[in-house]
Design a protein around this motif. Structure first.
Motif, PDB file in Angstrom:
ATOM      1  N   ILE A  19       0.840  -1.205   0.000  1.00 32.79           N
ATOM      2  CA  ILE A  19       0.000   0.000   0.000  1.00 32.79           C
ATOM      3  C   ILE A  19       0.878   1.260   0.000  1.00 32.79           C
ATOM      4  O   ILE A  19       0.435   2.338  -0.331  1.00 32.79           O
ATOM      5  CB  ILE A  19      -0.956  -0.022   1.240  1.00 32.79           C
ATOM      6  N   ARG A  20       2.131   1.082   0.355  1.00 35.56           N
ATOM      7  CA  ARG A  20       3.117   2.172   0.450  1.00 35.56           C
ATOM      8  C   ARG A  20       2.799   3.103   1.612  1.00 35.56           C
ATOM      9  O   ARG A  20       3.059   4.298   1.535  1.00 35.56           O
ATOM     10  CB  ARG A  20       3.184   3.001  -0.852  1.00 35.56           C
ATOM     11  N   SER A  21       2.196   2.545   2.657  1.00 34.87           N
ATOM     12  CA  SER A  21       1.946   3.379   3.824  1.00 34.87           C
ATOM     13  C   SER A  21       2.932   2.969   4.912  1.00 34.87           C
ATOM     14  O   SER A  21       2.743   1.973   5.588  1.00 34.87           O
ATOM     15  CB  SER A  21       0.507   3.190   4.321  1.00 34.87           C
ATOM     16  N   TYR A  22       4.010   3.730   5.018  1.00 26.34           N
ATOM     17  CA  TYR A  22       5.020   3.375   6.018  1.00 26.34           C
ATOM     18  C   TYR A  22       4.511   3.673   7.432  1.00 26.34           C
ATOM     19  O   TYR A  22       4.878   3.002   8.382  1.00 26.34           O
ATOM     20  CB  TYR A  22       6.352   4.074   5.701  1.00 26.34           C
ATOM     21  N   THR A  23       3.634   4.662   7.528  1.00 27.48           N
ATOM     22  CA  THR A  23       2.999   4.929   8.820  1.00 27.48           C
ATOM     23  C   THR A  23       2.167   3.717   9.224  1.00 27.48           C
ATOM     24  O   THR A  23       2.212   3.258  10.361  1.00 27.48           O
ATOM     25  CB  THR A  23       2.083   6.163   8.740  1.00 27.48           C
ATOM     26  N   GLY A  24       1.415   3.214   8.240  1.00 27.54           N
ATOM     27  CA  GLY A  24       0.589   2.038   8.500  1.00 27.54           C
ATOM     28  C   GLY A  24       1.424   0.850   8.902  1.00 27.54           C
ATOM     29  O   GLY A  24       1.090   0.115   9.838  1.00 27.54           O
ATOM     30  N   PHE A  25       2.556   0.676   8.213  1.00 30.57           N
ATOM     31  CA  PHE A  25       3.456  -0.431   8.529  1.00 30.57           C
ATOM     32  C   PHE A  25       4.001  -0.290   9.949  1.00 30.57           C
ATOM     33  O   PHE A  25       3.998  -1.240  10.738  1.00 30.57           O
ATOM     34  CB  PHE A  25       4.621  -0.466   7.518  1.00 30.57           C
ATOM     35  N   PHE A  26       4.439   0.929  10.282  1.00 25.40           N
ATOM     36  CA  PHE A  26       4.991   1.189  11.613  1.00 25.40           C
ATOM     37  C   PHE A  26       3.931   0.942  12.689  1.00 25.40           C
ATOM     38  O   PHE A  26       4.166   0.228  13.665  1.00 25.40           O
ATOM     39  CB  PHE A  26       5.489   2.649  11.671  1.00 25.40           C
ATOM     40  N   LEU A  27       2.746   1.506  12.455  1.00 27.99           N
ATOM     41  CA  LEU A  27       1.656   1.365  13.434  1.00 27.99           C
ATOM     42  C   LEU A  27       1.295  -0.113  13.628  1.00 27.99           C
ATOM     43  O   LEU A  27       1.225  -0.605  14.755  1.00 27.99           O
ATOM     44  CB  LEU A  27       0.455   2.158  12.931  1.00 27.99           C
ATOM     45  N   PHE A  28       1.117  -0.805  12.519  1.00 25.77           N
ATOM     46  CA  PHE A  28       0.721  -2.213  12.602  1.00 25.77           C
ATOM     47  C   PHE A  28       1.805  -3.055  13.295  1.00 25.77           C
ATOM     48  O   PHE A  28       1.506  -3.921  14.123  1.00 25.77           O
ATOM     49  CB  PHE A  28       0.422  -2.760  11.199  1.00 25.77           C
ATOM     50  N   SER A  29       3.091  -2.779  12.972  1.00 25.19           N
ATOM     51  CA  SER A  29       4.177  -3.556  13.572  1.00 25.19           C
ATOM     52  C   SER A  29       4.234  -3.357  15.080  1.00 25.19           C
ATOM     53  O   SER A  29       4.370  -4.315  15.842  1.00 25.19           O
ATOM     54  CB  SER A  29       5.535  -3.143  12.973  1.00 25.19           C
ATOM     55  N   ILE A  30       4.139  -2.098  15.511  1.00 22.72           N
ATOM     56  CA  ILE A  30       4.211  -1.811  16.952  1.00 22.72           C
ATOM     57  C   ILE A  30       3.069  -2.495  17.692  1.00 22.72           C
ATOM     58  O   ILE A  30       3.255  -3.168  18.708  1.00 22.72           O
ATOM     59  CB  ILE A  30       4.150  -0.278  17.220  1.00 22.72           C
ATOM     60  N   VAL A  31       1.839  -2.337  17.150  1.00 21.38           N
ATOM     61  CA  VAL A  31       0.674  -2.910  17.840  1.00 21.38           C
ATOM     62  C   VAL A  31       0.800  -4.441  17.883  1.00 21.38           C
ATOM     63  O   VAL A  31       0.553  -5.070  18.919  1.00 21.38           O
ATOM     64  CB  VAL A  31      -0.655  -2.482  17.168  1.00 21.38           C
ATOM     65  N   SER A  32       1.217  -5.034  16.773  1.00 19.17           N
ATOM     66  CA  SER A  32       1.346  -6.499  16.726  1.00 19.17           C
ATOM     67  C   SER A  32       2.364  -6.989  17.741  1.00 19.17           C
ATOM     68  O   SER A  32       2.153  -7.998  18.421  1.00 19.17           O
ATOM     69  CB  SER A  32       1.795  -6.960  15.343  1.00 19.17           C
ATOM     70  N   LEU A  33       3.487  -6.256  17.812  1.00 20.36           N
ATOM     71  CA  LEU A  33       4.548  -6.643  18.752  1.00 20.36           C
ATOM     72  C   LEU A  33       4.027  -6.601  20.196  1.00 20.36           C
ATOM     73  O   LEU A  33       4.258  -7.537  20.974  1.00 20.36           O
ATOM     74  CB  LEU A  33       5.728  -5.668  18.582  1.00 20.36           C
ATOM     75  N   VAL A  34       3.303  -5.549  20.528  1.00 20.36           N
ATOM     76  CA  VAL A  34       2.761  -5.430  21.891  1.00 20.36           C
ATOM     77  C   VAL A  34       1.721  -6.527  22.154  1.00 20.36           C
ATOM     78  O   VAL A  34       1.718  -7.164  23.210  1.00 20.36           O
ATOM     79  CB  VAL A  34       2.134  -4.025  22.121  1.00 20.36           C
ATOM     80  N   LEU A  35       0.856  -6.772  21.153  1.00 18.12           N
ATOM     81  CA  LEU A  35      -0.188  -7.792  21.337  1.00 18.12           C
ATOM     82  C   LEU A  35       0.419  -9.178  21.543  1.00 18.12           C
ATOM     83  O   LEU A  35       0.034  -9.909  22.460  1.00 18.12           O
ATOM     84  CB  LEU A  35      -1.109  -7.830  20.112  1.00 18.12           C
ATOM     85  N   LEU A  36       1.396  -9.517  20.689  1.00 27.01           N
ATOM     86  CA  LEU A  36       2.014 -10.848  20.812  1.00 27.01           C
ATOM     87  C   LEU A  36       2.773 -10.969  22.136  1.00 27.01           C
ATOM     88  O   LEU A  36       2.719 -12.011  22.793  1.00 27.01           O
ATOM     89  CB  LEU A  36       2.968 -11.087  19.641  1.00 27.01           C
ATOM     90  N   SER A  37       3.476  -9.891  22.515  1.00 28.86           N
ATOM     91  CA  SER A  37       4.212  -9.928  23.792  1.00 28.86           C
ATOM     92  C   SER A  37       3.241 -10.144  24.954  1.00 28.86           C
ATOM     93  O   SER A  37       3.509 -10.939  25.857  1.00 28.86           O
ATOM     94  CB  SER A  37       4.958  -8.620  24.054  1.00 28.86           C
ATOM     95  N   SER A  38       2.113  -9.429  24.925  1.00 30.61           N
ATOM     96  CA  SER A  38       1.186  -9.574  26.042  1.00 30.61           C
ATOM     97  C   SER A  38       0.578 -10.976  26.051  1.00 30.61           C
ATOM     98  O   SER A  38       0.323 -11.542  27.109  1.00 30.61           O
ATOM     99  CB  SER A  38       0.106  -8.494  26.028  1.00 30.61           C
ATOM    100  N   ALA A  39       0.368 -11.548  24.847  1.00 29.57           N
ATOM    101  CA  ALA A  39      -0.169 -12.917  24.784  1.00 29.57           C
ATOM    102  C   ALA A  39       0.834 -13.907  25.378  1.00 29.57           C
ATOM    103  O   ALA A  39       0.462 -14.783  26.168  1.00 29.57           O
ATOM    104  CB  ALA A  39      -0.485 -13.288  23.339  1.00 29.57           C
ATOM    105  N   ILE A  40       2.104 -13.741  25.036  1.00 27.83           N
ATOM    106  CA  ILE A  40       3.124 -14.668  25.563  1.00 27.83           C
ATOM    107  C   ILE A  40       3.254 -14.486  27.073  1.00 27.83           C
ATOM    108  O   ILE A  40       3.345 -15.463  27.820  1.00 27.83           O
ATOM    109  CB  ILE A  40       4.478 -14.459  24.839  1.00 27.83           C
ATOM    110  N   SER A  41       3.222 -13.230  27.534  1.00 28.59           N
ATOM    111  CA  SER A  41       3.358 -13.003  28.978  1.00 28.59           C
ATOM    112  C   SER A  41       2.158 -13.569  29.744  1.00 28.59           C
ATOM    113  O   SER A  41       2.260 -13.920  30.914  1.00 28.59           O
ATOM    114  CB  SER A  41       3.556 -11.517  29.284  1.00 28.59           C
ATOM    115  N   LYS A  42       1.017 -13.657  29.076  1.00 27.38           N
ATOM    116  CA  LYS A  42      -0.183 -14.249  29.719  1.00 27.38           C
ATOM    117  C   LYS A  42      -0.194 -15.774  29.594  1.00 27.38           C
ATOM    118  O   LYS A  42      -1.161 -16.418  29.970  1.00 27.38           O
ATOM    119  CB  LYS A  42      -1.449 -13.722  29.025  1.00 27.38           C
TER     120      LYS A  42
END
Lengths: 450, 115
Positions: free
Chosen positions: A208-231
């Motif tokens: 899509i060429r949205s680097y903001t979108g890529f950054f936003l999605f990557s950060i949120v995914s990283l936090v979500l996966l980390s919280s899932a593993i910590s749980k």
């Protein structure tokens, strides 16, 4: 009637009194267990099973009365204190765009229409049963991906980006949360599946060429996966889990460094704009700084009249509305708007971390992070730190798709806050359920999921 | 003597919190423990106990978790949170003040002090 049937009938009678059907699940299992404990105690005292069951039921009390007590305790929690800042921000956005800055009748009509549609979406999502989301994670995931692909082909390209597709990225963290939910207790395979889902979505954001979108999605995914593993969501060794989780993120970091270093170097000019006055950082470093320097605490800035032409440009309406507000109305108004956002974000995160179910946590966390990152990127951009192009300032800036998508997302998150207390992950996992099924020449759409 | 109605005046919550301060318990266990500790003076009704427990959980004063009772059945255990502990402290101090006031009246309205 067998003793277990008698107990079920008794507890069923209790549950019938509870008007909020979702809360019945929470009561049912516990009450059955209670009557069985009481019955077993009577059996130990020497009574036979049938008499013990009847005595246990009689001792527990009148079913209608107990049910009525439960009905008083279990009510959905209305989210007025979260809806109030949302409505205030919407109103501020409308007043500013329609009355303070005159962007023309067409923009005004679009803003009003998108706000009205957004309110309908938000209310629909607010009253929607969010657990349905957990029952069809794959259907939801691939539907959003398919729509993104379709818009990628159909959408016009603006500033190098697939214009409409970039707003679908706002839905990416939420559907990624659905995949995390679906991989519960799947061990390392669960994390690998999440990694693959992430990679797939991340490649689309790049497409899509949205680097903001890529950054936003990557950060949120990283936090979500980390919280899932910590749980302990995947039931794996946490250290190995984190390492496996990081693999695709490291891959993308290397990919970006190899392919995008020139772009990133150019973007870094925002930190030394006077050194590269005609570079990408030019706007961020010089024009915004100049504009903001002339802004007053209250009211119109000293140089605002000269800049009226610029402030009226549609670019300000979409990406720089806060800068325009600061110059035209003063810092206090901007601080008030940021304060409202902060209030909403802090209150929102407090509720996110109170979620009792994994589903409630992942859904609300994904939306809250998507919302907050949009605000942070937008505010930084408007202060001159233009590292990433903003997607939108939710509710306030102009943007039809962004407004509707953000309002729908917030409605969905408030639905979690409203009803999430009675949701249990174990109860809503149903692997064999199909949203669409074809049998005996009949197409069945299962909205209920139970 | 079994007392139920008197408890409904507001002290049931304090007694439940006090029991949960000692250890995590499930509903039926709370009823039995309270009856035992009070020599059968306080035997809670199901319709009184569980809505209170659920209300406490809604207010984050207790949290619940499931544990297997046997192969086919799980029991919901309740655990007192730090917010719940604070409420218990406050309720206990209110109760002591109330009890002392009642005692003073019953003893003839004379004030006393421990020196």
């Amino acid at each position: 009637m067998q003793s277990s049937d008698k107990i079920s009938a008794y507890v069923g009678q209790i549950c019938e009194q509870i008007r909020w059907k979702k809360a019945r699940l929470r009561v049912e299992e516990e009450m059955i267990s209670h009557v069985i404990d009481q019955r077993n105690a009577f059996i130990e005292q020497g009574l036979d099973e049938e008499v013990a069951t009847e005595k246990a039921i009689a001792d527990s009390g009148d079913a209608t009365l107990i049910g009525t007590q439960f009905d008083r305790t279990h009510r959905p929690k209305p989210q007025w204190s979260m809806l109030a800042p949302v409505m205030s921000l919407l109103l501020i956005g409308l007043i500013i765009q329609l009355f303070i800055f005159d962007y023309g009748d067409i923009f005004a009509k679009h803003k009003l229409t998108s706000t009205a549609i957004g309110i309908i979406f938000m209310l629909a999502a607010y009253y929607f049963d969010f657990t349905l989301f957990s029952k069809y994670p794959k259907t939801i995931y691939f539907t959003v991906i398919a729509i993104s692909f379709a818009t990628l082909r159909l959408s016009p390209i603006v500033n190098g980006k697939s214009y409409y597709s970039q707003y679908f990225i706002l839905l990416f963290p939420l559907v990624f949360a659905a995949i995390i939910f679906a991989t519960r207790n799947k061990g390392y395979l669960g994390i690998i599946l999440c990694d693959l889902a992430f990679l797939f979505q991340a490649f689309i954001t790049i497409e899509i060429r949205s680097y903001t979108g890529f950054f936003l999605f990557s950060i949120v995914s990283l936090v979500l996966l980390s919280s899932a593993i910590s749980k302990n969501w995947f039931n794996v060794n946490k250290l190995y889990g984190y390492l496996l989780m990081l693999a695709p993120f490291v891959f993308f970091a290397v990919f970006l460094l190899m392919n995008m270093s020139e772009f990133m170097l150019a973007r870094s000019e925002v930190f030394y704009p006077s050194y590269a006055p005609y570079g990408i950082g030019h706007w961020g470093g010089l024009t915004i700084e100049k504009l903001l320097n002339y802004a007053n605490l209250f009211g119109i800035g000293r140089m605002a009249e000269q800049y009226d032409g610029i402030l009226g440009a549609s670019y300000f309406q979409t990406d720089l509305i806060l800068t325009a507000i600061t110059v035209r109305l003063g810092w206090i108004t901007t601080m008030g708007i940021i304060g409202l956002f902060l209030f909403f974000i802090i209150k929102g995160f407090i509720r996110v971390f109170k979620q009792k179910s994994g589903l409630g946590l992942f859904v609300s966390l994904s939306i809250m992070l998507t919302f907050s990152l949009q605000v942070v990127i937008y505010v930084l951009f408007n202060l001159g730190f233009q590292i990433l192009s903003p997607l939108s300032l939710p509710f306030v800036s102009y943007g039809n798709l962004a407004t509707i998508t953000n309002m729908g997302l917030i409605g969905f998150m408030l639905s979690v806050f409203r009803t999430g207390d009675v949701v249990k992950d174990e109860k809503i996992c149903n692997k064999n359920r199909k949203f669409l099924s074809w049998q005996d020449s009949k197409l069945t759409i299962d909205f209920k999921g139970r | 003597m079994t007392t139920e109605k008197g408890l409904l005046s507001g002290n049931t919550t304090m007694l439940i919190l006090k029991l949960l301060e000692e250890k995590d318990m499930y509903g039926y266990q709370i009823i039995e423990e309270l009856a035992k500790k009070s020599d059968e003076t306080f035997r809670l009704k199901t319709g009184t106990l569980y809505p209170i427990l659920h209300g406490l959980e809604n207010d984050d004063l207790v949290i619940s978790y499931d544990e297997n009772a046997d192969k086919a059945r799980v029991r919901k255990y309740y655990h007192l949170t730090s917010k719940g502990k604070n409420l218990l402290k406050k309720k206990q101090s209110d109760w002591n003040a109330y009890k002392n006031a009642v005692n003073r009246v019953l003893e003839g309205g004379m004030g006393y002090a421990i020196v």
